[in-house]
Structures are given as structure tokens and as C-alpha cells.
Design a protein around this motif. Structure first.
Motif, PDB file in Angstrom:
ATOM      1  N   ALA A 298       0.836  -1.200   0.000  1.00  0.00           N
ATOM      2  CA  ALA A 298       0.000   0.000   0.000  1.00  0.00           C
ATOM      3  C   ALA A 298       0.868   1.246   0.000  1.00  0.00           C
ATOM      4  CB  ALA A 298      -0.937   0.003   1.210  1.00  0.00           C
ATOM      5  N   ALA A 299       0.262   2.355  -0.392  1.00  0.00           N
ATOM      6  CA  ALA A 299       0.920   3.660  -0.348  1.00  0.00           C
ATOM      7  C   ALA A 299      -0.110   4.684   0.087  1.00  0.00           C
ATOM      8  CB  ALA A 299       1.507   4.031  -1.704  1.00  0.00           C
ATOM      9  N   MET A 300       0.334   5.677   0.843  1.00  0.00           N
ATOM     10  CA  MET A 300      -0.500   6.813   1.208  1.00  0.00           C
ATOM     11  C   MET A 300       0.061   8.054   0.527  1.00  0.00           C
ATOM     12  SD  MET A 300      -1.396   6.372   5.274  1.00  0.00           S
ATOM     13  CE  MET A 300      -2.482   7.820   5.192  1.00  0.00           C
ATOM     14  N   ARG A 352      -4.511   5.391   9.648  1.00  0.00           N
ATOM     15  CA  ARG A 352      -4.999   4.012   9.751  1.00  0.00           C
ATOM     16  C   ARG A 352      -4.414   3.096   8.685  1.00  0.00           C
ATOM     17  NH1 ARG A 352     -11.078   2.570  10.351  1.00  0.00           N
ATOM     18  NH2 ARG A 352     -10.055   0.538  10.511  1.00  0.00           N
ATOM     19  N   PRO A 353      -4.294   3.520   7.425  1.00  0.00           N
ATOM     20  CA  PRO A 353      -3.687   2.605   6.443  1.00  0.00           C
ATOM     21  C   PRO A 353      -2.246   2.246   6.787  1.00  0.00           C
ATOM     22  CG  PRO A 353      -4.944   4.308   5.324  1.00  0.00           C
ATOM     23  CD  PRO A 353      -4.884   4.705   6.769  1.00  0.00           C
ATOM     24  N   PHE A 357      -1.234  -1.792   7.305  1.00  0.00           N
ATOM     25  CA  PHE A 357      -0.458  -2.539   6.322  1.00  0.00           C
ATOM     26  C   PHE A 357       0.995  -2.669   6.768  1.00  0.00           C
ATOM     27  CE2 PHE A 357      -4.010  -0.918   3.923  1.00  0.00           C
ATOM     28  CZ  PHE A 357      -4.337  -1.955   3.065  1.00  0.00           C
ATOM     29  N   ARG A 358       1.556  -3.862   6.556  1.00  0.00           N
ATOM     30  CA  ARG A 358       2.959  -4.057   6.922  1.00  0.00           C
ATOM     31  C   ARG A 358       3.860  -3.161   6.074  1.00  0.00           C
ATOM     32  NH1 ARG A 358       5.638  -8.267   9.229  1.00  0.00           N
ATOM     33  NH2 ARG A 358       3.837  -9.630   8.988  1.00  0.00           N
ATOM     34  N   ARG A 359       3.639  -3.163   4.775  1.00  0.00           N
ATOM     35  CA  ARG A 359       4.473  -2.359   3.882  1.00  0.00           C
ATOM     36  C   ARG A 359       3.623  -1.235   3.300  1.00  0.00           C
ATOM     37  NH1 ARG A 359       6.488  -6.139  -0.416  1.00  0.00           N
ATOM     38  NH2 ARG A 359       4.506  -7.156   0.007  1.00  0.00           N
ATOM     39  N   CYS A 360       3.867  -0.032   3.774  1.00  0.00           N
ATOM     40  CA  CYS A 360       3.091   1.131   3.351  1.00  0.00           C
ATOM     41  C   CYS A 360       4.004   2.349   3.360  1.00  0.00           C
ATOM     42  CB  CYS A 360       1.893   1.345   4.268  1.00  0.00           C
ATOM     43  SG  CYS A 360       0.875   2.787   3.836  1.00  0.00           S
ATOM     44  N   THR A 361       4.252   2.923   2.199  1.00  0.00           N
ATOM     45  CA  THR A 361       5.063   4.136   2.120  1.00  0.00           C
ATOM     46  C   THR A 361       4.147   5.350   2.023  1.00  0.00           C
ATOM     47  OG1 THR A 361       5.238   3.787  -0.268  1.00  0.00           O
ATOM     48  CG2 THR A 361       7.064   2.999   1.104  1.00  0.00           C
TER      49      THR A 361
END
Length: 416
Positions: A298-300, A352-353, A357-361
Motif C-alpha cells: 500500500a501507499a498513502m 490508519r492505512p 499494512f505491513r508495507r506502506c510508504t
């Protein structure tokens, strides 16, 4: 300090000491450390997607049933954009046959109770597809961000990472460029286009074939879901069960109670929402979870960052050029800065995201580079850093190769 020693002034230590972000940067480091120390579920692939299906079978992005290429179920569109059956037995020339198939679609009948749907043939003949969902309220500018992201790809923005592109369906891609890319680049504000069809189910708005540095081809399909799409019907959420990557777009006017955004909120008739984006919560509550973290990459994105062009640390990152190569800790510093900004001013609900998520930049981007006036961008559009979130997701999926491998990208190396 900015005038005398700009590089020194931008050091994280000095910046955090001046703006009070140090405790929030430390919270980011602790969160990353907890993610690294938590083992991933054993049955997950290195790129966070489920194990491969039987040979030749793919996951239909709509009904989520298995689908294989079936030459007896192919269709092409006529001048009235109506489907008509394609009889390949009449085409003996292999070059023409391949060209016709590239513009054809296959009807998926795996689930007889699901509304009629068709899949582009190249989507079925180039390896396991990758589906990307854009998530956020309609006011976040997701559609503008996605449009500029695809425009950057077609301009060769991924070539520096050894990734090439081709359209999945030439006719559909030409229509997307004509109806979305060209008007936005000429300064027109795009109308909101629902990512949900009249039948109540999510449809991808564009798809491309990406070829990595090793010559491997992956179809990539983009879904654009707004908050009203997600709450309209539960059927619109079904596709999330098979999604491969997500981009959560944060509207700074809704998230950050900064005084420089008051005039924007008044003009748009919006207010700060301390509870976070409701679309984020809807998606996170629906995604299947096997452990403490969701394993889907995921990405924010803090979108519309031009509204904060003078706000640290946005002022720094908005002017940064794209990285020439991907390192093991790529986007870690930017992620820490965006995390600290949101945690300090918006609150944990907007993160929250990242927490899920384990991998979220986390990224800073602007799809237009300026504000609209009477349905247009007077100075045209100047996108900034719109491709970096997708670069991160592609690295997490191994399409862009990064030192340390796809499984560790987005979590970073342990610092001592």
C-alpha cells in the motif's frame, strides 16, 4: 540557515527540533521496527499476493473467479460500441490475427450470477495481472492523480527503472487519453467518473502492460473508487478481496487543521474531519487479514500538496526530482516526514492505512500544481511527484527491482 547552508538546514534533526516533529518521527521509527519484528504469514508470497493459481488460470478482477483464455468467447466492438462475436477461424494471417486479438475482449462466464463482464485478451495472455485501487473521498483529487500518473507512465517515466509500457487495449487507451489526459493537461478540471458501473460493481478505468528489466510482462489495471462508490453497494467492495495494491489519497483540507488551509475550506464548503477518511475505514474493514498486519502492498499520498508548498516538510519534497535508482531504504525519509506531519496535525485516525499494512510508504504529490478557478486551472497543470507512489508499489511487487528484495521494501532496514 536556509540561505547560508540549505543542505544543513534540511537535515532531519534540525527540522524536527524546530517544528516539534521529533516525537512523531520517533513514533514512525517504532512503528517500522514493530513491522519488521512481526513474522509474515507463511502462506503469503514475497510480494504480498496469494500463491499462484493453476497454470493458465488467472483471477478475474471483477467476479474473482478463475478465468482462462477461451478463443470461442472472444468479442470486438463495432462502430456503435456494441460487442459482436469474433471468429478467428476466418483470419489466417498470423500478424493480422495477433493484432485483432490485441483489441478483443473475452466474456467471463465463471460466475453465472455475476453481471455480464468482459476482459481484454492481452490481460489474459501476459502473466499474472496486478490490480491497483485508488481509495479516498471524491474531493481528494484521486482521479486527477491517477490520470497524471498514467500520463507520466506513457511519457516514459518508468524507463529510468528499466520498465516499459504498452496499452492493454489500444482503443480503450486512446479513449482514456482523449477523455482524461488531454483535457487535464490543457487545464480543464475533470468531472468525477465513478469507478462503479450501472450494475453496481467496480470496473477498472485503465490498464497497461508493463515490461520489467528482465523482459517479464505484467498487466496492471487501475480502479478508482470514491467514498460514495464504496457505500453505495456491498457488491462494489467485492473486488477488494482480490486487489494487489492500494493507494490511499489524503485531502489536506480535510485532514490538516492548518490556518493556511482555512480559506480553501471556506471556498470548498468543507471542514476538518478528525475521524479520518470514511472510505479508508470502509476498505480496511473489508480486507481479509491473517495476522496483525495486512500483507497487501500500500501507499498513502498527501495529495493537493501545492496547497502546502511553503509548509515544512512539504516544501522540501515537492521540489525533489524523481529518484534515479531505487535503494533499500527508498522513500523512508519522505514517509517519516509525511507520517510526522499527519500525526502531529491530523491525528492517528488519518494514519490508519499505515498502521494496518505491513508495507506502506507515504508520499507528497500534486496532480495539478495549482488551484482551479471556474472549472479550469488558469496556468495549466504541472504535476509533481505523482509517479512515486506507483514506483513504490511496483518495487513491493518486484516489477522494479530493489536491493533487499520486494518483501522488505517499504519496511526498510533496521537502524542502529
Amino acid at each position: 540557515m536556509e540561505l547560508l547552508a540549505p543542505e544543513e538546514a534540511r537535515r532531519p534533526g534540525l527540522a524536527s527540533a524546530a517544528d516539534g516533529s521529533r516525537p512523531h518521527q520517533e513514533a514512525f521509527d517504532r512503528a517500522l521496527d514493530a513491522k519488521r519484528r512481526t513474522p509474515a504469514p507463511a502462506d503469503d508470497a514475497a510480494d504480498g499476493t496469494p500463491e499462484d493459481r493453476p497454470p493458465g488460470e488467472l483471477l478475474c478482477p471483477y467476479c474473482l473467479e478463475g478465468i482462462q483464455l477461451d478463443l470461442s468467447k472472444l468479442f470486438v466492438t463495432d462502430d456503435q460500441m456494441q460487442y459482436r462475436a469474433l471468429d478467428l477461424s476466418r483470419i489466417g494471417n498470423p500478424v493480422r490475427r495477433e493484432d485483432v486479438m490485441r483489441g478483443a475482449v473475452q466474456q467471463c462466464t465463471a460466475d453465472p450470477d455475476f453481471p455480464e463482464h468482459h476482459i481484454p485478451v492481452p490481460y489474459l495472455t501476459h502473466g499474472r495481472p496486478l490490480t491497483v485501487a485508488m481509495i479516498g473521498q471524491s474531493s481528494t483529487g484521486k482521479s486527477h492523480l491517477l490520470t497524471q500518473m498514467i500520463a507520466e507512465i506513457t511519457d516514459g517515466g518508468l524507463e529510468r527503472y528499466g520498465v516499459g509500457w504498452q496499452s492493454v487495449n489500444p482503443e480503450q487507451h486512446a479513449r482514456f487519453v482523449r477523455e482524461r489526459v488531454q483535457p487535464l493537461r490543457s487545464g480543464k478540471v475533470l468531472d468525477h467518473t465513478s469507478g462503479v458501473g450501472l450494475d453496481g460493481f467496480a470496473r477498472f478505468v485503465e490498464s497497461l502492460l508493463l515490461t520489467d528489466a528482465r523482459g517479464r510482462v505484467r498487466p496492471v489495471a487501475f480502479f478508482d473508487l470514491g467514498g460514495e462508490d464504496l457505500v453505495r453497494t456491498d457488491g462494489a467492495l467485492r473486488f477488494l478481496l482480490g486487489i494487489d495494491a492500494l493507494v490511499f489519497v489524503v485531502d489536506p483540507a480535510l485532514a490538516l487543521p492548518l490556518p493556511q488551509l482555512d480559506e480553501v475550506r471556506e471556498r470548498w464548503g468543507t471542514e476538518v474531519d478528525r475521524d479520518g477518511d470514511a472510505a479508508f475505514g470502509t476498505v480496511l474493514d473489508r480486507l481479509p487479514r491473517k495476522g496483525p498486519y495486512l500483507e497487501t502492498p500500500a501507499a498513502m499520498v498527501l495529495g493537493k500538496s501545492d496547497l502546502l508548498r511553503f509548509q515544512p516538510p512539504v516544501d522540501r519534497w515537492l521540489g525533489e526530482g524523481p529518484p534515479g535508482a531505487i535503494g533499500p531504504d527508498q522513500f523512508r525519509e519522505e514517509s517519516g516526514d509525511v507520517y510526522a506531519l499527519l500525526r502531529q496535525h491530523a491525528g492517528q485516525a488519518w494514519l490508519r492505512p499505515f498502521d494496518a499494512f505491513r508495507r506502506c510508504t507515504l508520499h507528497i504529490a500534486s496532480a495539478t500544481g495549482g488551484q482551479e478557478s471556474q472549472g479550469r486551472y488558469p496556468a495549466g497543470t504541472g504535476p509533481r511527484r505523482v509517479l512515486e507512489p506507483l514506483v513504490s508499489l511496483l518495487a513491493m511487487h518486484g516489477i522494479i527491482e530493489a536491493p533487499g528484495g520486494a518483501a522488505s521494501f517499504g519496511v526498510g532496514r533496521e537502524t542502529r
